[in-house]
Design a protein around this motif. Sequence first.
Motif, PDB file in Angstrom:
ATOM      1  N   LEU A  78      45.930  45.419  46.874  1.00 42.79           N
ATOM      2  CA  LEU A  78      45.481  44.765  48.431  1.00 42.79           C
ATOM      3  C   LEU A  78      43.720  45.685  49.048  1.00 42.79           C
ATOM      4  O   LEU A  78      43.363  45.223  49.667  1.00 42.79           O
ATOM      5  N   LYS A  79      44.104  47.363  48.024  1.00 43.16           N
ATOM      6  CA  LYS A  79      42.863  47.861  48.377  1.00 43.16           C
ATOM      7  C   LYS A  79      41.681  46.667  47.742  1.00 43.16           C
ATOM      8  O   LYS A  79      40.182  46.670  47.772  1.00 43.16           O
ATOM      9  N   THR A  80      41.690  46.823  46.112  1.00 42.26           N
ATOM     10  CA  THR A  80      41.417  45.773  45.398  1.00 42.26           C
ATOM     11  C   THR A  80      40.679  44.678  45.778  1.00 42.26           C
ATOM     12  O   THR A  80      39.279  44.561  45.755  1.00 42.26           O
ATOM     13  N   LEU A  81      41.642  43.680  46.413  1.00 41.01           N
ATOM     14  CA  LEU A  81      40.832  42.440  47.034  1.00 41.01           C
ATOM     15  C   LEU A  81      40.194  42.961  48.113  1.00 41.01           C
ATOM     16  O   LEU A  81      38.418  42.032  48.790  1.00 41.01           O
ATOM     17  N   LEU A  82      40.514  43.685  49.008  1.00 46.44           N
ATOM     18  CA  LEU A  82      39.540  43.941  50.574  1.00 46.44           C
ATOM     19  C   LEU A  82      38.378  43.955  50.406  1.00 46.44           C
ATOM     20  O   LEU A  82      37.124  43.850  50.254  1.00 46.44           O
ATOM     21  N   GLU A  83      37.751  45.311  48.796  1.00 42.00           N
ATOM     22  CA  GLU A  83      36.951  45.874  47.948  1.00 42.00           C
ATOM     23  C   GLU A  83      35.825  45.204  47.143  1.00 42.00           C
ATOM     24  O   GLU A  83      34.883  45.131  47.419  1.00 42.00           O
ATOM     25  N   THR A  84      37.012  44.002  46.945  1.00 41.64           N
ATOM     26  CA  THR A  84      35.818  43.254  45.448  1.00 41.64           C
ATOM     27  C   THR A  84      36.171  41.816  45.664  1.00 41.64           C
ATOM     28  O   THR A  84      35.513  41.083  45.388  1.00 41.64           O
ATOM     29  N   GLY A  85      36.796  41.251  46.811  1.00 42.11           N
ATOM     30  CA  GLY A  85      36.907  39.880  47.361  1.00 42.11           C
ATOM     31  C   GLY A  85      38.284  39.419  46.184  1.00 42.11           C
ATOM     32  O   GLY A  85      38.782  38.376  46.455  1.00 42.11           O
ATOM     33  N   GLU A  86      38.934  39.945  44.688  1.00 42.70           N
ATOM     34  CA  GLU A  86      39.985  39.425  44.008  1.00 42.70           C
ATOM     35  C   GLU A  86      40.796  40.556  44.453  1.00 42.70           C
ATOM     36  O   GLU A  86      40.398  41.705  44.165  1.00 42.70           O
ATOM     37  N   PRO A  87      42.493  40.067  44.112  1.00 40.04           N
ATOM     38  CA  PRO A  87      43.291  41.382  43.671  1.00 40.04           C
ATOM     39  C   PRO A  87      42.983  41.736  42.590  1.00 40.04           C
ATOM     40  O   PRO A  87      43.069  41.049  41.227  1.00 40.04           O
ATOM     41  N   LEU A  88      44.097  42.437  41.948  1.00 34.09           N
ATOM     42  CA  LEU A  88      44.287  42.858  40.968  1.00 34.09           C
ATOM     43  C   LEU A  88      45.010  42.040  40.517  1.00 34.09           C
ATOM     44  O   LEU A  88      45.537  40.611  40.494  1.00 34.09           O
ATOM     45  N   PRO A  89      45.043  41.518  38.964  1.00 30.20           N
ATOM     46  CA  PRO A  89      45.043  40.058  37.860  1.00 30.20           C
ATOM     47  C   PRO A  89      47.117  40.401  37.760  1.00 30.20           C
ATOM     48  O   PRO A  89      47.599  41.809  37.872  1.00 30.20           O
ATOM     49  N   GLY A  90      47.788  39.005  38.102  1.00 32.00           N
ATOM     50  CA  GLY A  90      49.470  39.158  37.741  1.00 32.00           C
ATOM     51  C   GLY A  90      50.596  39.148  38.434  1.00 32.00           C
ATOM     52  O   GLY A  90      51.179  39.877  38.454  1.00 32.00           O
ATOM     53  N   LEU A 118      46.620  42.772  56.135  1.00 29.92           N
ATOM     54  CA  LEU A 118      48.454  43.128  55.970  1.00 29.92           C
ATOM     55  C   LEU A 118      49.551  41.765  57.095  1.00 29.92           C
ATOM     56  O   LEU A 118      50.412  41.362  56.361  1.00 29.92           O
ATOM     57  N   THR A 119      48.702  41.281  57.250  1.00 34.06           N
ATOM     58  CA  THR A 119      49.585  40.446  58.397  1.00 34.06           C
ATOM     59  C   THR A 119      49.415  39.017  57.931  1.00 34.06           C
ATOM     60  O   THR A 119      50.164  38.164  58.574  1.00 34.06           O
ATOM     61  N   GLU A 120      47.669  38.036  58.046  1.00 38.70           N
ATOM     62  CA  GLU A 120      47.062  36.977  57.721  1.00 38.70           C
ATOM     63  C   GLU A 120      47.688  36.501  56.284  1.00 38.70           C
ATOM     64  O   GLU A 120      47.562  36.682  54.936  1.00 38.70           O
ATOM     65  N   PRO A 121      48.947  35.311  56.564  1.00 38.05           N
ATOM     66  CA  PRO A 121      48.960  34.312  55.485  1.00 38.05           C
ATOM     67  C   PRO A 121      47.899  33.923  53.447  1.00 38.05           C
ATOM     68  O   PRO A 121      48.019  34.544  53.049  1.00 38.05           O
ATOM     69  N   ALA A 122      46.984  34.050  54.956  1.00 38.05           N
ATOM     70  CA  ALA A 122      45.794  33.764  53.623  1.00 38.05           C
ATOM     71  C   ALA A 122      45.381  34.949  52.774  1.00 38.05           C
ATOM     72  O   ALA A 122      44.905  34.893  51.617  1.00 38.05           O
ATOM     73  N   PHE A 123      45.498  36.121  53.472  1.00 36.88           N
ATOM     74  CA  PHE A 123      45.727  37.718  52.764  1.00 36.88           C
ATOM     75  C   PHE A 123      46.894  37.889  51.940  1.00 36.88           C
ATOM     76  O   PHE A 123      46.603  37.562  50.647  1.00 36.88           O
ATOM     77  N   THR A 124      47.649  37.605  52.520  1.00 32.45           N
ATOM     78  CA  THR A 124      48.964  38.361  52.209  1.00 32.45           C
ATOM     79  C   THR A 124      49.917  37.919  50.847  1.00 32.45           C
ATOM     80  O   THR A 124      50.234  38.039  49.434  1.00 32.45           O
TER      81      THR A 124
END
Length: 158
Positions: A146-158, A23-29
């Motif tokens: 966000l959920k997909t990124l945290l659980e799989t390492g990749e965000p949803l496409p698009g 929720l806070t770190e630029p590398a994630f958001t």
Amino acid sequence: MGDDAFVYRSRIKTTPRELWAGLTEPAFTQRYWDLSFDTDWRPGSPMTWRERGGSVADPAQRVLEADPPRRLAYTWHTFTPDWAERSGVDGDVLAVIAAEPRSQVAFDLEPAEATVKLTVTHDGFAPGSVVRSMITEGWPELISSLKTLLETGEPLPG
């Protein structure tokens, strides 16, 4: 929380600290939201929203609460002509949403066995708010990515 509040809940297979970082770190958001925040995440601190090659800074964009890794709240961003152009929002819609009162969003993180229960509460809307109608579509998509990124390492496409 008023009657106008939009509330969205999700369970994410992660830790509270990882979700806080999401929720806070630029590398994630940047990966799932295509934006980052320039702030120190202390209550009262200003926030600059950086997205799509531009930024939105306004003294009213503030961190309201920050209790890592349990609760985060901030005011919603300012709707500017530059933001609208970068976001594909036409001038008529911009005029309406820019005239609405500033809303705020809160994230509550609660450990729940091997997951974290995330509750997003976005409120402060005027009756018939166009911003509220926009975020009711946006938050579910965003939190899913966000959920997909945290659980799989990749965000949803698009």
